[in-house]
Enzyme design. Structure first.
Site, short mmCIF file in Angstrom:
data_model
loop_
_atom_site.label_atom_id
_atom_site.label_comp_id
_atom_site.label_asym_id
_atom_site.label_seq_id
_atom_site.Cartn_x
_atom_site.Cartn_y
_atom_site.Cartn_z
N TYR A 1 -2.87 71.03 66.18
CA TYR A 1 -4.11 70.72 65.47
C TYR A 1 -4.01 71.11 64.00
O TYR A 1 -4.42 70.36 63.11
CB TYR A 1 -5.28 71.45 66.13
N LYS B 1 -4.38 68.42 60.86
CA LYS B 1 -5.40 68.52 59.83
C LYS B 1 -4.80 68.84 58.46
O LYS B 1 -5.36 68.46 57.42
CB LYS B 1 -6.43 69.58 60.22
#
Length: 277
Positions: A180, A184
């Site tokens: 993640y 991002k």
């Protein structure tokens, strides 16, 4: 001719509220996500505590937009299927003839996204590459090519603190995992490159970090008790939605390019919304 905002991930949460904010401001909308109708089952999707699909759908968002008197086009799109994103762009241009604002809000949210480092599987990273880098890049480039033909436009990319800094604790204790964070971090780099390369051709590009927001996805991830525990540092989804609208419409916005905008303090500093805390 009305301006058109294309918002991805608009079936629920921040994306839905952003679509409604733009509709109230007079924009026509194109909205995309995987879930067209309530209750649909999708692979690699978050579920609620009872194991059911999260509430929300494109058609319910579309109904709310129409109730505000705006036109809306529902375009199914899956970040793990790049062709669906390019088809979505083509459909939006065919319907409206233009796209003035693109909000890249949709994300891949599989439960494997925050696997610990030693448990992380290559397949997860492949999905992160597809959903956080490749498909958003292809969609954004297709939209921006049309924006350049019409003389300019605005792109808003939604990042996270996970893409900006290291986790406070290990993934298994509530922090974020590498997959993640890496996804991002890639999102956080896109707008600055676009601003540097295309700013003199009418493209404004922004990176916004919503902070912790009380969405259906957050509740599914940390539970109601977790949301209550965070309440002092949490905002409703209307806050980042209003910041996005401000970035797309305010003459002051261009000077906030080439940085990550922390939506919650920014909303208060600029008096975009009333203090919700």
């Amino acid at each position: 001719m009305n301006k058109v905002a294309f918002i991805t991930g608009a079936s629920r949460g921040i994306g839905r509220e952003a679509a409604l904010a733009f509709a109230r401001a007079g924009f026509d909308l194109a909205i995309s996500a995987r879930t067209v109708d309530e209750g649909e089952q999708h692979e690699h999707a978050l579920r609620d505590a009872a194991g059911e699909p999260l509430a929300g759908s494109l058609n319910s968002t579309a109904a709310a937009i129409r109730a505000l008197g705006r036109r809306v086009l529902v375009v199914p799109m899956d970040l793990l299927d790049s062709a669906s994103a390019l088809t979505a762009c083509t459909q939006v241009i065919a319907e409206f003839g233009r796209i003035d604002v693109l909000v890249n809000n949709a994300i891949y949210q599989g439960r494997d996204l925050n696997s610990g480092f030693l448990a992380l599987q290559p397949q997860t990273l492949e999905r992160v590459f597809q959903g956080y880098i490749l498909t958003p890049f292809l969609l954004t480039r297709a939209v921006v090519e049309n924006m350049l033909e019409q003389g300019g436009g605005v792109v808003i990319n939604v990042t996270s603190g996970a893409g900006e800094s290291d986790p406070p604790v290990a993934a298994e204790k509530g922090g974020w995992g590498y997959a993640y964070g890496a996804g991002k971090a890639a999102v956080s780099r896109l707008a600055g490159v676009m601003a540097a390369e295309l700013g003199d051709r009418g493209i404004c590009a922004y990176t916004i970090n919503p902070g912790v927001v009380s969405t259906e996805a957050l509740k599914a991830t940390i539970g109601d008790k977790g949301v209550i525990a965070l309440r002092a540092g949490i905002a409703p989804p209307q806050v980042p939605a209003q910041v996005m609208l401000w970035l797309a419409t305010s003459p002051e916005a261009p000077r906030y390019q080439k940085r990550t905008i922390a939506a919650q303090p920014f909303a208060l500093e600029q008096q975009i919304v009333a203090d919700w805390r």
